[in-house]
Design a protein around this motif. Structure first.
Motif, PDB file in Angstrom:
ATOM      1  N   ASN A  48       4.013   7.833  -0.316  1.00 47.34           N
ATOM      2  CA  ASN A  48       3.601   6.785  -1.439  1.00 47.34           C
ATOM      3  C   ASN A  48       5.096   6.234  -1.845  1.00 47.34           C
ATOM      4  O   ASN A  48       6.203   6.686  -1.498  1.00 47.34           O
ATOM      5  CB  ASN A  48       2.928   7.359  -2.462  1.00 47.34           C
ATOM      6  CG  ASN A  48       1.722   8.015  -2.393  1.00 47.34           C
ATOM      7  OD1 ASN A  48       1.599   9.380  -2.269  1.00 47.34           O
ATOM      8  ND2 ASN A  48       0.754   7.435  -1.553  1.00 47.34           N
TER       9      ASN A  48
ATOM     10  N   HIS B  95      -4.090  10.107  -1.521  1.00 44.76           N
ATOM     11  CA  HIS B  95      -3.798  10.702  -2.812  1.00 44.76           C
ATOM     12  C   HIS B  95      -2.554  11.890  -2.857  1.00 44.76           C
ATOM     13  O   HIS B  95      -2.928  13.169  -2.545  1.00 44.76           O
ATOM     14  CB  HIS B  95      -5.213  11.491  -3.333  1.00 44.76           C
ATOM     15  CG  HIS B  95      -6.192  10.597  -3.249  1.00 44.76           C
ATOM     16  ND1 HIS B  95      -7.055  10.669  -4.562  1.00 44.76           N
ATOM     17  CD2 HIS B  95      -6.737   9.434  -2.662  1.00 44.76           C
ATOM     18  CE1 HIS B  95      -7.827   9.593  -4.301  1.00 44.76           C
ATOM     19  NE2 HIS B  95      -7.771   8.745  -3.373  1.00 44.76           N
TER      20      HIS B  95
ATOM     21  N   GLU C  26       1.247   2.302 -14.320  1.00 46.24           N
ATOM     22  CA  GLU C  26       0.403   1.279 -14.123  1.00 46.24           C
ATOM     23  C   GLU C  26       0.014   1.557 -12.602  1.00 46.24           C
ATOM     24  O   GLU C  26       0.958   1.717 -11.885  1.00 46.24           O
ATOM     25  CB  GLU C  26       0.839  -0.042 -14.293  1.00 46.24           C
ATOM     26  CG  GLU C  26       1.145  -0.708 -15.797  1.00 46.24           C
ATOM     27  CD  GLU C  26       1.558  -1.995 -15.990  1.00 46.24           C
ATOM     28  OE1 GLU C  26       1.623  -2.661 -14.969  1.00 46.24           O
ATOM     29  OE2 GLU C  26       1.686  -2.280 -17.090  1.00 46.24           O
ATOM     30  N   GLU C  27      -1.229   2.074 -12.408  1.00 47.97           N
ATOM     31  CA  GLU C  27      -1.769   2.091 -11.066  1.00 47.97           C
ATOM     32  C   GLU C  27      -2.489   0.814 -10.834  1.00 47.97           C
ATOM     33  O   GLU C  27      -3.590   0.723 -11.073  1.00 47.97           O
ATOM     34  CB  GLU C  27      -2.609   3.292 -10.840  1.00 47.97           C
ATOM     35  CG  GLU C  27      -1.889   4.736 -11.058  1.00 47.97           C
ATOM     36  CD  GLU C  27      -2.803   5.687 -11.000  1.00 47.97           C
ATOM     37  OE1 GLU C  27      -3.260   6.224  -9.793  1.00 47.97           O
ATOM     38  OE2 GLU C  27      -3.123   6.500 -11.983  1.00 47.97           O
ATOM     39  N   ARG C  28      -1.869  -0.217 -10.008  1.00 51.31           N
ATOM     40  CA  ARG C  28      -2.331  -1.293  -9.738  1.00 51.31           C
ATOM     41  C   ARG C  28      -1.957  -2.039  -8.555  1.00 51.31           C
ATOM     42  O   ARG C  28      -0.994  -1.612  -7.984  1.00 51.31           O
ATOM     43  CB  ARG C  28      -2.001  -2.233 -11.035  1.00 51.31           C
ATOM     44  CG  ARG C  28      -0.795  -2.538 -11.366  1.00 51.31           C
ATOM     45  CD  ARG C  28      -0.325  -3.961 -12.185  1.00 51.31           C
ATOM     46  NE  ARG C  28       0.911  -4.161 -12.693  1.00 51.31           N
ATOM     47  CZ  ARG C  28       1.490  -5.197 -11.893  1.00 51.31           C
ATOM     48  NH1 ARG C  28       0.971  -5.400 -10.919  1.00 51.31           N
ATOM     49  NH2 ARG C  28       2.728  -5.308 -12.354  1.00 51.31           N
ATOM     50  N   SER C  29      -2.341  -3.150  -8.289  1.00 47.97           N
ATOM     51  CA  SER C  29      -1.986  -4.071  -6.957  1.00 47.97           C
ATOM     52  C   SER C  29      -0.729  -4.618  -7.394  1.00 47.97           C
ATOM     53  O   SER C  29      -0.384  -5.227  -8.463  1.00 47.97           O
ATOM     54  CB  SER C  29      -2.997  -4.900  -6.688  1.00 47.97           C
ATOM     55  OG  SER C  29      -4.083  -4.329  -6.273  1.00 47.97           O
TER      56      SER C  29
ATOM     57  N   LYS D 203      -2.517   1.410  -6.886  1.00 50.97           N
ATOM     58  CA  LYS D 203      -4.050   1.950  -7.158  1.00 50.97           C
ATOM     59  C   LYS D 203      -4.470   2.636  -5.869  1.00 50.97           C
ATOM     60  O   LYS D 203      -4.449   2.146  -4.662  1.00 50.97           O
ATOM     61  CB  LYS D 203      -4.771   1.291  -7.765  1.00 50.97           C
ATOM     62  CG  LYS D 203      -5.479  -0.091  -6.992  1.00 50.97           C
ATOM     63  CD  LYS D 203      -6.319  -0.785  -7.900  1.00 50.97           C
ATOM     64  CE  LYS D 203      -6.750  -2.041  -7.147  1.00 50.97           C
ATOM     65  NZ  LYS D 203      -7.864  -2.724  -7.705  1.00 50.97           N
ATOM     66  N   LEU D 204      -5.100   3.984  -6.016  1.00 52.38           N
ATOM     67  CA  LEU D 204      -5.814   4.520  -4.913  1.00 52.38           C
ATOM     68  C   LEU D 204      -7.114   3.970  -4.846  1.00 52.38           C
ATOM     69  O   LEU D 204      -7.960   4.014  -5.613  1.00 52.38           O
ATOM     70  CB  LEU D 204      -6.070   6.051  -5.321  1.00 52.38           C
ATOM     71  CG  LEU D 204      -4.625   6.757  -5.668  1.00 52.38           C
ATOM     72  CD1 LEU D 204      -4.762   8.167  -6.022  1.00 52.38           C
ATOM     73  CD2 LEU D 204      -3.703   6.616  -4.541  1.00 52.38           C
ATOM     74  N   ASP D 205      -7.347   3.167  -3.915  1.00 53.05           N
ATOM     75  CA  ASP D 205      -8.594   2.478  -3.510  1.00 53.05           C
ATOM     76  C   ASP D 205      -9.352   2.722  -2.438  1.00 53.05           C
ATOM     77  O   ASP D 205     -10.160   2.199  -1.795  1.00 53.05           O
ATOM     78  CB  ASP D 205      -8.381   0.898  -3.645  1.00 53.05           C
ATOM     79  CG  ASP D 205      -7.466   0.306  -2.654  1.00 53.05           C
ATOM     80  OD1 ASP D 205      -6.895   1.319  -1.612  1.00 53.05           O
ATOM     81  OD2 ASP D 205      -6.938  -0.837  -2.461  1.00 53.05           O
TER      82      ASP D 205
ATOM     83  N   CYS E  87       6.751   4.055  -5.584  1.00 53.26           N
ATOM     84  CA  CYS E  87       6.643   3.731  -6.834  1.00 53.26           C
ATOM     85  C   CYS E  87       7.779   2.660  -7.146  1.00 53.26           C
ATOM     86  O   CYS E  87       8.769   2.620  -6.911  1.00 53.26           O
ATOM     87  CB  CYS E  87       7.052   5.012  -7.710  1.00 53.26           C
ATOM     88  SG  CYS E  87       5.616   6.192  -7.450  1.00 53.26           S
TER      89      CYS E  87
ATOM     90  N   GLU F 233       0.707  -1.192  -0.031  1.00 55.23           N
ATOM     91  CA  GLU F 233      -0.155  -0.083  -0.067  1.00 55.23           C
ATOM     92  C   GLU F 233       0.841   1.194   0.007  1.00 55.23           C
ATOM     93  O   GLU F 233       0.926   1.892  -1.127  1.00 55.23           O
ATOM     94  CB  GLU F 233      -0.927  -0.246   0.965  1.00 55.23           C
ATOM     95  CG  GLU F 233      -2.031  -1.169   1.000  1.00 55.23           C
ATOM     96  CD  GLU F 233      -3.233  -0.855   1.646  1.00 55.23           C
ATOM     97  OE1 GLU F 233      -3.189   0.007   2.883  1.00 55.23           O
ATOM     98  OE2 GLU F 233      -4.328  -1.237   1.098  1.00 55.23           O
TER      99      GLU F 233
ATOM    100  N   THR G  80       2.650   1.863  -9.384  1.00 56.14           N
ATOM    101  CA  THR G  80       2.472   2.242  -8.227  1.00 56.14           C
ATOM    102  C   THR G  80       1.036   1.575  -7.659  1.00 56.14           C
ATOM    103  O   THR G  80       0.164   1.648  -8.539  1.00 56.14           O
ATOM    104  CB  THR G  80       2.273   3.705  -7.987  1.00 56.14           C
ATOM    105  OG1 THR G  80       2.409   4.324  -6.797  1.00 56.14           O
ATOM    106  CG2 THR G  80       1.183   4.375  -8.756  1.00 56.14           C
TER     107      THR G  80
END
Length: 369
Positions: free
Chosen positions: A247, A268, A287-290, A261-263, A249, A241, A259
């Motif tokens: 954050n 942010h 790619e913003e993903r898990s 994803k914002l879930d 990357c 996370e 990085t």
């Protein structure tokens, strides 16, 4: 004397006993991070039925808080962080302050607090920076760190939103966030015992409780010789996370930047958002993903994962050299950072300080009377 907000003018009350120019110069030589503060602060009051009122720039001083103040018992508090820079041509610059204003608004909504208008938020910052502009350091990796915050200040016991709030902004001249500097790689501890945030919680709000809940894990990180702590998701305990205060990357060998994803559980980040745009400008696939920690270990071992960096207002972009965890460690690349991380960092800083073209209008100039 009043400031420039057309909706809520700021009364200016100059500090009658400011730090001397000589002492200020000495303090600015090595301010550290968050230890030195400027002469003034911005304060605005909110009262139910009256709204926001009594905006003032005044001498920095303690607040008088009742023992039953709601902040002390129920934790209604939010904050932001951004920086002011002095450009080579003497201009005073802010980086994307409207993004901080928007995030502050969203944090207020999540904590059941009255949003302060973006115009008042920005006016408070501008007026404070103008009056304390001599506190902006000029050394490399230094800036004037600005801390807008809001807290409940009604005296009562009972679980419900307060009817009185204080919004304030203070300023602190700072150097690098990490003691080792901003370009030397840091070490990160993977914490599998504690969590930072969960679905439906306050993870994407910038509130003090999120940081308080990270402190025990940060202590564990320091006990294991690391600079920062990395949190996994609270549900499956496998997905990366964010760090305790920033954050993260990942730079892959096929020119991709990944990085999380914002879930709803991840902050942010304004720096994160800016980096993703710069990466795209550089031709990288974003790619913003898990991304799981098991993937990280596998990709680092194969060389598919080339670089990892932490990013945030305080840390800017700082390379991560090694992840440590119970039973082992994983070195990223050669452990010394990488070219892409350094390039993105240089690009961002040059824009922030007005040294490079700003095609997105991110930099705002503080107009000094």
């Amino acid at each position: 004397m009043t400031g420039s907000s057309t909706v809520l003018p700021f009364k200016i009350e100059k500090n009658t006993n400011p730090v001397s120019a000589e002492k200020r110069t000495e303090l600015l030589k090595n301010p550290g991070f968050g230890r030195v503060f400027s002469d003034h602060m911005a304060v605005v009051q909110w009262t139910a039925g009256k709204g926001w009122h009594d905006a003032v720039i005044t001498a920095r001083k303690p607040f008088q808080i009742d023992p039953a103040s709601a902040i002390l018992h129920y934790g209604q508090e939010i904050f932001e962080g951004l920086k002011a820079y002095r450009a080579h041509d003497g201009r005073i610059l802010l980086f994307r302050p409207e993004a901080n204003a928007e995030r502050f608004h969203n944090s207020a909504i999540r904590l059941a607090m009255p949003p302060i208008g973006n115009d008042v938020f920005l006016a408070a910052i501008n007026e404070l920076v103008k009056i304390d502009r001599n506190w902006i350091p000029e050394a490399p990796d230094s800036s004037l760190y600005l801390r807008p915050f809001m807290f409940a200040n009604e005296a009562f016991l009972g679980v419900h939103p307060a009817k009185e709030y204080i919004f304030s902004v203070i300023a602190s001249p700072v150097g690098s966030y990490f003691k080792s500097g901003s370009t030397k790689p840091v070490s990160v501890w993977l914490d599998t015992e504690f969590s930072r945030a969960g679905p439906g919680g306050t993870g994407e709000a910038k509130c003090g409780g999120n940081y308080a809940s990270s402190l025990l894990a940060q202590i564990n990180a320091e006990k294991n010789g690391c600079d920062q702590v990395l949190f996994l998701d609270v549900v499956e305990r496998k997905w990366i996370e964010e760090l305790g205060g920033m954050n993260v990357c990942f730079v892959m060998d096929d020119n991709r930047l990944i990085t999380p994803k914002l879930d709803g559980t991840i902050l942010h980040g304004v720096t994160r958002m800016s980096i993703l745009q710069l990466a795209k400008d550089n031709g990288m696939k974003v790619e913003e993903r898990s991304y799981s920690f098991d993937e990280l270990k596998k990709d680092a071992k194969s060389g598919h994962l080339k670089e990892v960096f932490a990013c945030g207002t305080a840390a800017v972009i700082t390379p991560i050299g090694v992840f440590k965890y119970t039973g082992g460690e994983t070195v990223i690349g050669n452990g010394n950072g990488g070219e892409i991380t350094q390039h993105l960092r240089d690009q961002l800083i040059h824009i922030q300080k007005g040294e490079a073209k700003d095609p997105y209008g991110w930099v705002k100039t503080v107009k000094v009377d």
